[in-house]
Write a protein that holds these residues in place. Structure first.
Motif, PDB file in Angstrom:
ATOM      1  N   PHE A  17       1.179  -1.174   0.464  1.00 48.70           N
ATOM      2  CA  PHE A  17       0.083  -0.373   0.058  1.00 48.70           C
ATOM      3  C   PHE A  17       0.999   1.545  -0.195  1.00 48.70           C
ATOM      4  CE2 PHE A  17      -2.246   2.819   1.896  1.00 48.70           C
ATOM      5  CZ  PHE A  17      -3.981   3.251   1.627  1.00 48.70           C
ATOM      6  N   CYS A  18       0.945   1.760  -0.917  1.00 47.66           N
ATOM      7  CA  CYS A  18       1.323   3.613  -0.566  1.00 47.66           C
ATOM      8  C   CYS A  18       0.710   3.878  -0.479  1.00 47.66           C
ATOM      9  CB  CYS A  18       1.787   3.835  -2.626  1.00 47.66           C
ATOM     10  SG  CYS A  18       2.106   5.249  -2.447  1.00 47.66           S
ATOM     11  N   HIS A  19       1.255   4.755   0.741  1.00 40.61           N
ATOM     12  CA  HIS A  19       0.398   6.330   2.334  1.00 40.61           C
ATOM     13  C   HIS A  19       0.376   7.367   0.488  1.00 40.61           C
ATOM     14  CE1 HIS A  19      -0.345   4.390   5.080  1.00 40.61           C
ATOM     15  NE2 HIS A  19       0.793   3.211   4.678  1.00 40.61           N
ATOM     16  N   PRO A  20       1.167   7.625  -0.294  1.00 42.78           N
ATOM     17  CA  PRO A  20       1.159   9.406  -0.686  1.00 42.78           C
ATOM     18  C   PRO A  20      -0.107   9.013  -1.425  1.00 42.78           C
ATOM     19  CG  PRO A  20       3.531   8.207  -0.891  1.00 42.78           C
ATOM     20  CD  PRO A  20       2.744   8.008   0.006  1.00 42.78           C
ATOM     21  N   CYS A  21       0.130   7.778  -2.222  1.00 42.84           N
ATOM     22  CA  CYS A  21      -0.874   7.589  -3.486  1.00 42.84           C
ATOM     23  C   CYS A  21      -2.315   6.550  -2.162  1.00 42.84           C
ATOM     24  CB  CYS A  21      -0.026   6.416  -4.601  1.00 42.84           C
ATOM     25  SG  CYS A  21       0.685   6.930  -5.399  1.00 42.84           S
ATOM     26  N   GLN A  22      -2.541   6.351  -2.051  1.00 43.67           N
ATOM     27  CA  GLN A  22      -3.755   6.088  -0.811  1.00 43.67           C
ATOM     28  C   GLN A  22      -3.753   4.889  -1.842  1.00 43.67           C
ATOM     29  OE1 GLN A  22      -5.290   6.539   2.282  1.00 43.67           O
ATOM     30  NE2 GLN A  22      -2.763   7.354   2.542  1.00 43.67           N
ATOM     31  N   GLY A  29       9.307  -1.187  -5.423  1.00 48.54           N
ATOM     32  CA  GLY A  29       8.525   0.415  -5.498  1.00 48.54           C
ATOM     33  C   GLY A  29       6.989   0.794  -5.837  1.00 48.54           C
ATOM     34  N   CYS A  30       6.272   2.130  -5.794  1.00 47.94           N
ATOM     35  CA  CYS A  30       5.003   2.232  -5.795  1.00 47.94           C
ATOM     36  C   CYS A  30       5.054   2.679  -8.116  1.00 47.94           C
ATOM     37  CB  CYS A  30       4.380   3.242  -5.277  1.00 47.94           C
ATOM     38  SG  CYS A  30       3.398   4.051  -5.787  1.00 47.94           S
ATOM     39  N   PRO A  31       4.807   2.357  -8.256  1.00 39.94           N
ATOM     40  CA  PRO A  31       4.415   2.860 -10.090  1.00 39.94           C
ATOM     41  C   PRO A  31       4.232   3.370 -10.358  1.00 39.94           C
ATOM     42  CG  PRO A  31       2.900   0.989  -9.405  1.00 39.94           C
ATOM     43  CD  PRO A  31       3.316   1.433  -8.264  1.00 39.94           C
TER      44      PRO A  31
END
Ligand code: ZN
Length: 117
Positions: free
Chosen positions: A68-73, A85-87
Motif C-alpha cells: 500500500f502506497c500512502h502518498p498515493c493512497q 516501489g510504487c509504480p
C-alpha cells in the motif's frame, strides 16, 4: 521450516479429543516469504514418512504480494525481484498488506467409513 510446520500440526492434532487420520493440510504461503511451494511440498512428503501425517497431502494456497502506497493512497502489486516501489510515485515499499503469510489454514480428516449396522 517444514519441521516447524509438522510440529505445529502435530501439537494441534494431539490436542484433539479424537485423532482421526489426517488427509490434507491446507497451508497459506505468501509470495513474499522465502518459502518455495514445490520445495516445501517435497520436504513435507519426505519428513512425514512414518509419522501420523504419512500419506497426508499438503495443499498450498499462495497469496500475492500486495503493498500500500500512502502518498498515493492506493494498493499495488510489487514485482518480486524486479521492482518493489510504487509504480505511480516510485516511492519505496513501506506497507505490506499481503504476501508474508505462512499459516496453517485448516486440516482435513480422512473420511472414516460409516459403520454399517
Ligand atoms: Zn505511490
Amino acid at each position: 521450516m517444514t519441521k516447524a510446520l509438522i510440529l505445529t500440526v502435530r501439537g494441534w492434532w494431539e490436542s484433539q479429543p479424537e485423532q482421526p487420520p489426517v488427509a490434507k493440510v491446507f497451508l497459506t504461503v505468501g509470495q513474499f516469504t522465502c518459502v518455495e511451494p514445490a520445495g516445501l511440498q517435497f520436504a513435507f512428503e519426505v519428513q512425514t514418512q512414518g509419522t501420523f501425517l504419512d500419506g497426508a497431502e499438503l495443499v498450498i494456497q499462495e497469496t500475492p504480494l500486495i503493498a500500500f502506497c500512502h502518498p498515493c493512497q492506493a494498493e499495488y502489486r510489487p514485482e518480486i525481484g524486479l521492482r518493489y516501489g510504487c509504480p505511480t510515485c516510485q516511492g519505496p515499499m513501506e506497507d505490506i498488506r499481503s504476501g508474508r503469510e505462512l499459516k496453517i489454514e485448516r486440516v482435513e480428516y480422512a473420511n472414516t467409513p460409516a459403520s454399517v449396522p
